[in-house]
Design a protein around this motif. Structure first.
Motif, PDB file in Angstrom:
ATOM      1  N   GLU A  44      49.770  29.153  40.333  1.00  0.00           N
ATOM      2  CA  GLU A  44      50.933  28.602  41.025  1.00  0.00           C
ATOM      3  C   GLU A  44      51.174  29.359  42.329  1.00  0.00           C
ATOM      4  OE1 GLU A  44      55.727  27.871  40.484  1.00  0.00           O
ATOM      5  OE2 GLU A  44      54.608  28.876  38.903  1.00  0.00           O
ATOM      6  N   GLN A  45      51.465  28.592  43.379  1.00  0.00           N
ATOM      7  CA  GLN A  45      51.808  29.181  44.670  1.00  0.00           C
ATOM      8  C   GLN A  45      52.985  28.411  45.247  1.00  0.00           C
ATOM      9  OE1 GLN A  45      48.521  30.175  47.292  1.00  0.00           O
ATOM     10  NE2 GLN A  45      47.086  29.868  45.595  1.00  0.00           N
TER      11      GLN A  45
ATOM     12  N   GLN B  25      45.076  21.748  48.323  1.00  0.00           N
ATOM     13  CA  GLN B  25      44.371  22.877  48.939  1.00  0.00           C
ATOM     14  C   GLN B  25      45.417  23.739  49.618  1.00  0.00           C
ATOM     15  OE1 GLN B  25      41.148  21.613  51.415  1.00  0.00           O
ATOM     16  NE2 GLN B  25      40.191  20.421  49.795  1.00  0.00           N
ATOM     17  N   PHE B  26      45.221  25.055  49.543  1.00  0.00           N
ATOM     18  CA  PHE B  26      46.201  26.009  50.058  1.00  0.00           C
ATOM     19  C   PHE B  26      45.630  26.792  51.234  1.00  0.00           C
ATOM     20  CE2 PHE B  26      47.110  25.342  45.577  1.00  0.00           C
ATOM     21  CZ  PHE B  26      48.478  25.130  45.576  1.00  0.00           C
ATOM     22  N   ASP B  27      46.531  27.249  52.115  1.00  0.00           N
ATOM     23  CA  ASP B  27      46.110  28.152  53.183  1.00  0.00           C
ATOM     24  C   ASP B  27      46.155  29.588  52.656  1.00  0.00           C
ATOM     25  OD1 ASP B  27      48.781  28.976  53.230  1.00  0.00           O
ATOM     26  OD2 ASP B  27      49.246  27.924  55.088  1.00  0.00           O
ATOM     27  N   ALA B  28      45.831  30.556  53.498  1.00  0.00           N
ATOM     28  CA  ALA B  28      45.770  31.958  53.079  1.00  0.00           C
ATOM     29  C   ALA B  28      47.134  32.488  52.628  1.00  0.00           C
ATOM     30  CB  ALA B  28      45.227  32.811  54.216  1.00  0.00           C
ATOM     31  N   ASN B  29      48.226  31.871  53.084  1.00  0.00           N
ATOM     32  CA  ASN B  29      49.568  32.317  52.712  1.00  0.00           C
ATOM     33  C   ASN B  29      50.108  31.612  51.474  1.00  0.00           C
ATOM     34  OD1 ASN B  29      49.710  34.050  54.935  1.00  0.00           O
ATOM     35  ND2 ASN B  29      50.285  32.345  56.256  1.00  0.00           N
ATOM     36  N   GLY B  30      49.354  30.693  50.909  1.00  0.00           N
ATOM     37  CA  GLY B  30      49.784  30.005  49.699  1.00  0.00           C
ATOM     38  C   GLY B  30      50.506  28.699  49.938  1.00  0.00           C
ATOM     39  N   GLY B  31      50.563  28.227  51.183  1.00  0.00           N
ATOM     40  CA  GLY B  31      51.191  26.946  51.481  1.00  0.00           C
ATOM     41  C   GLY B  31      50.202  25.798  51.323  1.00  0.00           C
ATOM     42  N   VAL B  32      50.683  24.663  50.873  1.00  0.00           N
ATOM     43  CA  VAL B  32      49.825  23.483  50.724  1.00  0.00           C
ATOM     44  C   VAL B  32      49.455  22.978  52.118  1.00  0.00           C
ATOM     45  CG1 VAL B  32      49.678  21.117  49.856  1.00  0.00           C
ATOM     46  CG2 VAL B  32      50.865  22.850  48.515  1.00  0.00           C
TER      47      VAL B  32
END
Length: 190
Positions: free
Chosen positions: A104-105, A133-140
């Motif tokens: 979970e992010q 898919q998520f970026d390096a900061n955990g955002g979709v």
């Protein structure tokens, strides 16, 4: 005397126990069809579970469609993204559960969605899920949505829901009924 006997029989049939939910075993395999270009959608909504409760740990079951999942994984045309099995109470009113897979992010998972099942002459199914898919900061940063329904699902039969680049293989059967023999190989080749 006969009228009293008939009345008591009628009352027994109309009691709440006569309309009780039935336990079903639900198994699903989510696959990506590699030959079909991925269609990205808007980001998965914050309320992706749509108010459904997650599948409880005590309802999770061992999958039985392992052979089918292995065949799909061995075929270069498919990528198996998720394979889950659980038990669920199902009645005439729609019974919805939420499921997820991965870390979970910020309230989202790599795979998340909900599945509604109802019982009537046939079994009704409505699936709504996202592959994120998520970026390096955990955002979709990207979501693929699968949304399909089928109101003609038969008990213990393998059902294929095609959503373009994503597809769902489902098997829904009443608890206590045999898992049946392997499905028709022609169905798996579609």
């Amino acid at each position: 005397m006969r009228a009293i006997r008939n009345l008591s029989l009628l009352l027994a049939l109309c009691s709440p126990a006569a309309f009780a939910d039935t336990q079903y075993l639900i198994e699903m395999i989510l696959v990506r069809q590699n030959a079909v270009p991925a269609i990205t959608s808007q980001f998965a909504p914050e309320n992706w579970s749509d108010g459904a409760q997650p599948v409880a740990d005590y309802d999770i079951r061992q999958p039985v469609l392992n052979e089918q999942a292995e065949r799909l994984a061995a075929d270069s045309q498919y990528t198996v993204l998720l394979h889950k099995a659980w038990q669920q109470n199902v009645g005439a009113e729609s019974s919805k559960v939420a499921f997820s897979d991965g870390q979970e992010q910020f309230g989202h998972f790599p795979i998340e969605g909900n599945l509604s099942v109802s019982e009537g002459r046939f079994i009704g199914v409505e699936a709504n899920l996202w592959v994120n898919q998520f970026d390096a900061n955990g955002g979709v940063i990207q979501s693929e949505q699968f949304k399909q329904s089928n109101s003609n699902v038969k008990n213990a039969e393998l059902t294929y829901l095609d959503g373009g680049h994503l597809a769902l293989v489902l098997k829904i059967r009443k608890a206590g009924t045999p898992a049946n023999a392997a499905p028709d190989p022609a169905l798996m080749e579609q």
